[in-house]
Design an enzyme around this catalytic site. Structure first.
Site, PDB file in Angstrom:
ATOM      1  CB  VAL A 146     -17.182   1.601  -2.865  1.00 28.90           C
ATOM      2  CG1 VAL A 146     -17.764   0.251  -2.453  1.00 28.90           C
ATOM      3  CG2 VAL A 146     -15.895   1.400  -3.675  1.00 28.90           C
ATOM      4  CE1 TYR A 195     -25.454   8.136  -6.185  1.00 25.02           C
ATOM      5  CE2 TYR A 195     -24.716   6.527  -7.801  1.00 25.02           C
ATOM      6  CZ  TYR A 195     -25.568   7.547  -7.429  1.00 25.02           C
ATOM      7  OH  TYR A 195     -26.537   7.974  -8.308  1.00 25.02           O
ATOM      8  N   GLY A 222     -20.694   6.447   4.427  1.00 23.74           N
ATOM      9  CA  GLY A 222     -19.761   6.755   3.349  1.00 23.74           C
ATOM     10  C   GLY A 222     -20.350   6.370   2.012  1.00 23.74           C
ATOM     11  CE  LYS A 241      -4.533   0.732   0.176  1.00 18.77           C
ATOM     12  NZ  LYS A 241      -5.538  -0.087  -0.524  1.00 18.77           N
TER      13      LYS A 241
END
Length: 368
Positions: free
Chosen positions: A186, A188, A182, A81
């Protein structure tokens, strides 16, 4: 001050790379956790951090999660990452910043492959691709898959249905009340899928733009501080990590929630919170199993070029993987987060007996 080598030793991290470019103001940290199964792959997060230690810790936690995600999904990849420390005062062009980062990625010579994450899109991946081939999800690279968010959302959706089946006896979301924390790229799409199936979706976000789009979609909008004041069936954390903690657990219990299934990484603030979910009788779908759809899509690029139908079939199998986690948890009498870890660790251990650190001397999934 953070004791870096002590932290790396705690979970057997391989490499922590600090990158700085004076001209662009780039301050980035790439963490490579484990390359037993193949080169590390993980997105680049572009975020504002209060302290450098927070950025380091975020990179390390996320990289380890990527190792487990790839292993549990059966992919030939390790975990890595990157976090780029966002400076709101920095006026340099995004292209210059991300191309500078791309040159550092190239210097890692294939041990790390980057992709989009929070704060980055295919636009930034296109900039990175100008400097290195070790990037996925760009719109310029032949055989690329583009934006992974739809696959991530679809994986969370099918995994949520598997968790609903465990909790309610049916995988139908019709009539269920779902809190989505949130509703960005994603969240949505997850809300859209749930609404189409007949669920009631209550959405929250710290930003106004996503909230307004969710409202237009048909979601009920609630304030982040009040999202657990209502009764609900399913909680989907799709923002940042550590949303399952001492404070939220009490609120989750009062809200009558039975299932936790969301896209956010590192949802458990501490492992003991996963134990607490088990004690409370909640069905928890471990995050890195559930949100693997984007990684699965990106990994499909290395099978001779991206094939959308093939990738979707692989993402659909997240339903089966979640059920497998539940089976292991029930068989061994352990919480689901430990069952997911077992699923990943057993595969890594088996391959580690035959190989160790990934190098370019072996077979690479990236063609130069």
């Amino acid at each position: 001050m953070m004791e870096i080598f002590k932290s790396m030793g705690a979970y057997d991290y391989e490499q922590l790379v600090f990158m700085h470019d004076e001209e662009t103001g780039l301050k980035a940290i790439t963490c490579i956790h484990d390359t037993t199964l193949g080169p590390s792959l993980g997105g680049t997060r572009y975020w504002t951090y209060e302290k450098e230690e927070d950025a380091i810790e975020d990179a390390m936690r996320l990289a380890r999660g990527m190792t487990y995600k790839a292993a549990a999904s059966g992919l030939p990849l390790g975990g890595g990452k990157t976090v780029i420390m966002k400076d709101p005062e920095n006026q340099v062009s995004q292209e210059a910043l991300f191309r500078a980062f791309g040159r550092f990625v190239e210097g890692l010579n294939g041990r790390y492959i980057t992709a989009a994450d929070v704060g980055t899109t295919t636009v930034e991946m296109d900039y990175i691709y100008q400097e290195t081939n070790y990037v996925a999800g760009t719109g310029l690279k032949p055989g690329t898959s583009g934006n992974p968010s739809p696959s991530t959302a679809h994986g969370v959706y099918v995994g949520m249905k598997a968790a609903a089946k465990k909790a309610f006896g049916t995988d139908s979301l019709e009539g269920k009340t779902i809190i989505i924390e949130g509703v960005g790229k994603v969240g949505y799409l997850l809300a859209e899928a749930a609404l189409e199936e007949g669920a009631k979706v209550c959405a929250t976000d710290i930003f106004n733009g996503p909230k307004e789009r969710a409202r237009e979609l048909g979601c009920d909008i609630v304030d982040p501080d009040e999202m657990f004041d209502m009764q609900a069936d399913i909680y989907a954390p799709c923002a940042l990590g550590a949303s399952i903690n001492d404070d939220s657990l009490e609120k989750i219990k009062k809200a009558g929630i039975k299932v936790i299934a969301g896209a956010a990484n590192n949802q458990l603030a501490e492992p003991r919170h996963g134990d607490k979910l088990e004690e409370m009788g909640l069905v928890y779908a471990p995050d890195y199993i559930l949100n693997a759809g984007g990684l699965i899509q990106v990994a499909d690029e290395f099978n001779g070029g991206y094939n959308a139908a093939r990738a979707r079939m692989s993402v659909d199998r997240i339903y089966d993987q979640i059920e497998k986690v539940f089976e292991i948890a029930e068989r061994d009498g352990i919480p689901t987060y430990k069952a997911a870890n077992s699923l990943a660790e057993e595969r890594i251990k088996a391959i580690r007996n035959t190989r160790s650190i990934f190098t370019q001397n072996g077979k690479s999934i990236i063609k130069r």
